[in-house]
Design a protein around this motif. Structure first.
Motif, PDB file in Angstrom:
ATOM      1  N   PRO A 140      -9.227 -40.002  10.586  1.00 35.74           N
ATOM      2  CA  PRO A 140     -10.437 -40.710  11.022  1.00 35.74           C
ATOM      3  C   PRO A 140     -10.912 -40.291  12.415  1.00 35.74           C
ATOM      4  O   PRO A 140     -12.122 -40.231  12.663  1.00 35.74           O
ATOM      5  N   TYR A 141      -9.977 -39.988  13.308  1.00 35.04           N
ATOM      6  CA  TYR A 141     -10.355 -39.560  14.658  1.00 35.04           C
ATOM      7  C   TYR A 141     -10.980 -38.164  14.608  1.00 35.04           C
ATOM      8  O   TYR A 141     -11.968 -37.892  15.303  1.00 35.04           O
ATOM      9  N   ARG A 142     -10.411 -37.278  13.793  1.00 33.51           N
ATOM     10  CA  ARG A 142     -10.985 -35.942  13.624  1.00 33.51           C
ATOM     11  C   ARG A 142     -12.396 -36.046  13.067  1.00 33.51           C
ATOM     12  O   ARG A 142     -13.324 -35.372  13.536  1.00 33.51           O
ATOM     13  N   ASP A 143     -12.563 -36.898  12.056  1.00 34.67           N
ATOM     14  CA  ASP A 143     -13.873 -37.032  11.427  1.00 34.67           C
ATOM     15  C   ASP A 143     -14.903 -37.590  12.406  1.00 34.67           C
ATOM     16  O   ASP A 143     -16.078 -37.192  12.370  1.00 34.67           O
ATOM     17  N   LEU A 144     -14.497 -38.506  13.266  1.00 32.01           N
ATOM     18  CA  LEU A 144     -15.413 -39.048  14.267  1.00 32.01           C
ATOM     19  C   LEU A 144     -15.859 -37.946  15.224  1.00 32.01           C
ATOM     20  O   LEU A 144     -17.055 -37.776  15.487  1.00 32.01           O
TER      21      LEU A 144
END
Length: 317
Positions: free
Chosen positions: A56-60
């Motif tokens: 999720p952090y990568r996608d953000l």
């Protein structure tokens, strides 16, 4: 993969050319805290990301980085519009190229007294990958430590500083073309601040005690307030065609801006506005495609199609 939709992410309002404002905007494009920096920093962080559990952090980061590509396009196009025809050149296609503009005006006279002379000498009245002092953009600006909390904290600082500088740019000019883009970027910078602040909160980082986001009172700017009233400061787009982004696991809940809004990452992309190609600039000796060039292009295309027909048979139309 990245796909390009031939639309601008936000409308650029028409106004008179303003080379001085164009040069101020160069800081927001190629400066240390400009859009080229945010684009490259977030894309490198997402490309180098490790740890599937932290997707999720990568996608953000990736989603914001993808949006920054469109911000580079928006601010670069705005700079070109602010330079285009400065001063207004009233020459026609059948005028000799060394004939001054209407009324005896010297077509590129403003280049000597306002803005960045390289916009005219080198860029043909277009944006360049430099800051407002003419220094080339540098890859050394990019921060990618490989440590998630450090990267997120640095990204929050980058967005906060970029927004602060754009608020200063807004107060440097009343040009509608410049302000339409500056106001949009002010609000989107806040949306990105909210994303990185929320991500830090999920990691237990008390960012508010460590790095208070600068108070700019940008909502007093009419163009900014219009966008804030639409809640644009609390939206983050995924730019994900297959619905695989998990950024919404982070970009949710009450906004860290404490404006009473809820963060929303449910939209794929903004609607956008039509993107139009600027007219030719005769005084820059950049007339585009003259009849001879167009004829040569058509002849080359005919030769290539003949080769294709000979190899595969005629192409159905």
């Amino acid at each position: 993969m990245f796909f390009h939709v031939q639309q601008l992410i936000n409308e650029i309002i028409p106004d008179e050319p303003d080379p001085a404002a164009a040069n101020a905007l160069q800081e927001g494009l190629g400066g240390q805290f400009g859009e080229m920096r945010t684009m490259m920093q977030y894309l490198f962080q997402s490309m180098n990301f490790r740890g599937a559990a932290a997707k999720p952090y990568r996608d953000l980061i990736q989603g914001i980085g993808t949006e920054e590509i469109s911000h580079v396009e928006l601010i670069g196009t705005t700079i070109s519009r602010l330079l285009d025809g400065s001063p207004r050149y009233q020459g026609t296609l059948d005028d000799p190229l060394d004939t001054p503009g209407a009324g005896g005006a010297i077509p590129l006279n403003l280049a000597l007294s306002q803005g960045n002379i390289h916009h005219y000498l080198v860029g043909a009245q277009g944006a360049m990958p430099v800051d407002s002092a003419g220094n080339p953009w540098s890859g050394s600006y990019v921060y990618n430590s490989g440590n998630l909390p450090l990267d997120l904290l640095y990204n929050l600082m980058l967005e906060a500083t970029g927004r602060l500088q754009k608020c200063r740019m807004y107060e440097m000019t009343d040009n509608k073309t410049a302000r339409s883009t500056i106001a949009y970027l002010i609000v989107r910078d806040q949306a990105h601040e909210n994303g990185y602040a929320k991500a830090l909160e999920t990691l237990g980082v008390k960012w508010q005690a460590l790095l208070p986001i600068p108070k700019t009172n940008a909502e007093q700017f009419p163009e900014v307030k219009k966008l804030l009233d639409l809640g644009l400061q609390s939206k983050q787009y995924t730019f994900d065609l297959k619905g695989q982004s998990e950024a919404g696991k982070i970009y949710q809940g009450l906004s860290p801006s404490n404006d009473g809004t809820q963060l929303d990452a449910s939209e794929q992309a903004p609607e956008g506005v039509p993107s139009e190609i600027a007219p030719e600039r005769l005084e820059e000796f950049a007339p585009g495609l003259d009849p001879a060039l167009l004829e040569l292009i058509q002849a080359t295309a005919d030769l290539e199609m003949a080769d294709i027909d000979a190899m595969f048979g005629p192409v159905e139309k």
